[in-house]
Design a protein around this motif. Sequence first.
Motif, short mmCIF file in Angstrom:
data_model
loop_
_atom_site.label_atom_id
_atom_site.label_comp_id
_atom_site.label_asym_id
_atom_site.label_seq_id
_atom_site.Cartn_x
_atom_site.Cartn_y
_atom_site.Cartn_z
N PHE A 162 0.83 -1.21 0.00
CA PHE A 162 0.00 0.00 0.00
C PHE A 162 0.87 1.26 0.00
N ALA A 163 1.92 1.26 0.83
CA ALA A 163 2.79 2.43 0.91
C ALA A 163 3.53 2.66 -0.40
N LYS A 164 3.80 1.58 -1.14
CA LYS A 164 4.51 1.67 -2.41
C LYS A 164 3.67 2.40 -3.47
N LYS A 165 2.35 2.31 -3.34
CA LYS A 165 1.45 2.85 -4.37
C LYS A 165 1.09 4.31 -4.16
N TYR A 166 1.25 4.79 -2.92
CA TYR A 166 0.73 6.12 -2.62
C TYR A 166 1.82 7.05 -2.08
N SER A 167 1.55 8.35 -2.17
CA SER A 167 2.47 9.35 -1.66
C SER A 167 2.36 9.43 -0.15
N GLU A 168 3.27 10.15 0.47
CA GLU A 168 3.24 10.30 1.93
C GLU A 168 1.94 10.95 2.37
N GLU A 169 1.52 11.99 1.66
CA GLU A 169 0.30 12.70 2.03
C GLU A 169 -0.93 11.79 1.94
N GLU A 170 -0.99 11.00 0.87
CA GLU A 170 -2.13 10.09 0.68
C GLU A 170 -2.13 8.99 1.75
N LEU A 171 -0.93 8.49 2.07
CA LEU A 171 -0.82 7.44 3.09
C LEU A 171 -1.23 7.96 4.47
N ARG A 172 -0.75 9.16 4.80
CA ARG A 172 -1.12 9.75 6.09
C ARG A 172 -2.63 9.97 6.19
N LYS A 173 -3.22 10.41 5.10
CA LYS A 173 -4.66 10.66 5.09
C LYS A 173 -5.43 9.36 5.29
N PHE A 174 -4.98 8.30 4.62
CA PHE A 174 -5.64 7.00 4.77
C PHE A 174 -5.56 6.51 6.21
N LEU A 175 -4.38 6.62 6.80
CA LEU A 175 -4.19 6.15 8.18
C LEU A 175 -5.05 6.94 9.15
N GLN A 176 -5.16 8.24 8.91
CA GLN A 176 -5.95 9.09 9.80
C GLN A 176 -7.43 8.77 9.70
N GLU A 177 -7.89 8.52 8.49
CA GLU A 177 -9.33 8.31 8.28
C GLU A 177 -9.78 6.88 8.60
N ASN A 178 -8.83 5.93 8.60
CA ASN A 178 -9.21 4.53 8.77
C ASN A 178 -8.69 3.88 10.04
N ALA A 179 -8.12 4.71 10.92
CA ALA A 179 -7.65 4.19 12.22
C ALA A 179 -8.79 4.35 13.23
N TYR A 180 -9.27 3.22 13.72
CA TYR A 180 -10.41 3.22 14.64
C TYR A 180 -9.97 2.89 16.06
N ASP A 181 -10.72 3.41 17.00
CA ASP A 181 -10.51 3.04 18.39
C ASP A 181 -10.68 1.53 18.52
N PHE A 182 -9.90 0.91 19.39
CA PHE A 182 -9.89 -0.55 19.46
C PHE A 182 -11.27 -1.13 19.74
N ILE A 183 -12.09 -0.43 20.53
CA ILE A 183 -13.40 -0.97 20.90
C ILE A 183 -14.32 -0.99 19.68
N SER A 184 -14.24 0.06 18.85
CA SER A 184 -15.06 0.11 17.63
C SER A 184 -14.61 -0.96 16.64
N TYR A 185 -13.28 -1.10 16.52
CA TYR A 185 -12.73 -2.09 15.59
C TYR A 185 -13.10 -3.50 16.02
N LYS A 186 -12.90 -3.79 17.31
CA LYS A 186 -13.17 -5.14 17.81
C LYS A 186 -14.65 -5.47 17.68
#
Length: 653
Positions: free
Chosen positions: A346-370
């Motif tokens: 995934f990191a190979k395909k995207y720029s730093e800005e795009e990767l950071r945005k993805f991580l920010q938008e798709n990182a969930y609190d553990f309780i929501s994820y679980k």
Amino acid sequence: MISKTTIDNVFETSRVEEVIGDFVQLKKSGSNLKGLSPFSDERTPSFMVSPVKQIWKDFSSGKGGNVIAFLMEHEHFTYPEAIKYLAKKYGIEIEETEQTDEQKQQADEKESMYLVSEYASKYFQKILHKTDPGNAIGLSYFKERGFTAETIKKFDLGYCLDEWDMFTKEALGSGYKLDYLEKTGLTIVKGEKQFDRFKGRVMFPIHSMSGRVLGFGGRILTNDKKAAKYLNSPESEIYHKSKVLYGIYHAKQAIAKEDNCYLVEGYTDVIQFNQTGIENVVSSSGTALTSEQIRLINRLTKNITVLFDGDAAGTRASLRGIDLILEQGMNVRVCTFPEGEDPDSFAKKYSEEELRKFLQENAYDFISYKASLLVKEAKNDPVKKADVIRDMVSSISKIPDNIQQEIYVQECSRIMDISEDVLFTTLAQLNSRDSKGNSSGKKSTEKSLKLVKDDQKVKPKINQLYELERNIISLLLLYGSREEEFEDLVLKQSESGELLLEPEKHMAKVFEKIFLDLQEDEIAFTNPQFQEIYSILIQKFNSDPDFTIESFINEMESQQVSEVTTILMEEEQYQLHDWERNDIFVKDKKEGVARLVSETILNLRRHLVSQKIEELKQEVKEVTGQDNSATLQDVMDYLSLNKVLSNKLNRVM
């Protein structure tokens, strides 16, 4: 030997807060910095760094010292290694004579293993870049993975030739012992034969937090189904896989700066993220996550984001790692990549800005994820849904902070559509069960009774003389060169024969006042360590007008450093508790240095006089049938002097 010029340059240039900041997350606390102890498992800070004094103190373990002492304690460096590490960090050229073969042999076993590992890393890099097989096989593989020349150099990537014993022969020819090659796992010894463990593999050196090579990971490039795809160094004196994180050396500063750590599974995940521009990432290197690895991160940040592959079959099992993180009182978020992707691809395909945005938008609190993960498994089955809720509450029970527990219970109640009361009841049951553990109620009662009994034990008697001598050392260390106005009392006899103390004021430096008073009374320290420190300090204050405590610490022997740093950091210790935030203000010692000096010397005099009185009384008891009038007169004189000193102390206090 490293030249004195180099050592002096290293001490002048290095900053204790910068060096320790590479290993421990430090936060401002008044004029100092505080953080969690890197030497013990704790959740409230007891580790203090003083940028002004250039020293540190760990109040949980009692350790302390200067920047060199920290590296020797934390990284187990020898003194020369610590100097070299700092010289490299600050770009200082090292002047030294080359080690002879005899000196190399004299290095201890652990150090020899470090040297062998360092040699192996450089050898594998040389093979990768300077040989035809290395270029054609190893370098081609790394370039196919998309790694640039800078990235390959940054992570010290290498290649081991596909020959049975080429590395072993080279190492032996360079003077390294087979014993250490075997102990580090680089060479496999079978009878008279020796084989290279990593034959035909690309090499990933595994570094400690300070950058020392601890071991290796090697990836095979052939389709040999009998051989493991990845092979790690075996456990050794220097490599304990449960206590090491791949990439921590390159990630530590970014983790502290970003106040977050990304946790991935493989070597290439770490490297690809770094190349993209996200450096606060580490890997457990294919092993199950351990408490020791989590504590390593905990020194730098309280926040971990776990990154899972999109099609990871072991995601359910990986949730156990999240519970371990929660047990350490850390905050956990989880991010899953799209189907068929992993952090590397995934990191190979995207720029730093795009990767950071993805991580920010798709990182969930553990309780929501679980919840989202387990609810899919439960679907509409009530029994499975109940199991899911119990599983989630079990995770919440691992959290040591009660407030966080309550917030997560509320969140779980909202997501799973179940009352908070039921969840709190279940949580209480789990906590009660955990507190009992495997012990019976009887054992718990016995333990409680023992604690009460222990608490009622008589506290050990304070050694007053030790404390007074220590106070004098403290005053010299903190204020030795400070000039103060002192009021001396000159002992005089009135016309009626009564002893009186008449005040006389004068200006003097603290060390002069202490030295002259102790000389006048012919007082010597009873504690050998204090006597040695006292003698050095007085000599330095008298002979060197530019003398500083920092230079004094740098010249001290290691056994004295801990005591001195404890004394120097004692008055800053209260900052660990943030008392001022609660409107509790501690008076600065500097406001009454002259009073403190006078009071300490008077107390010492009074203590010694009291000791003398007891000795004389004992002498009278032991000697019978003789004239004791002279001894009794001495006792009366000392009692009179003790009364005068007590009166003076009352006035001082």
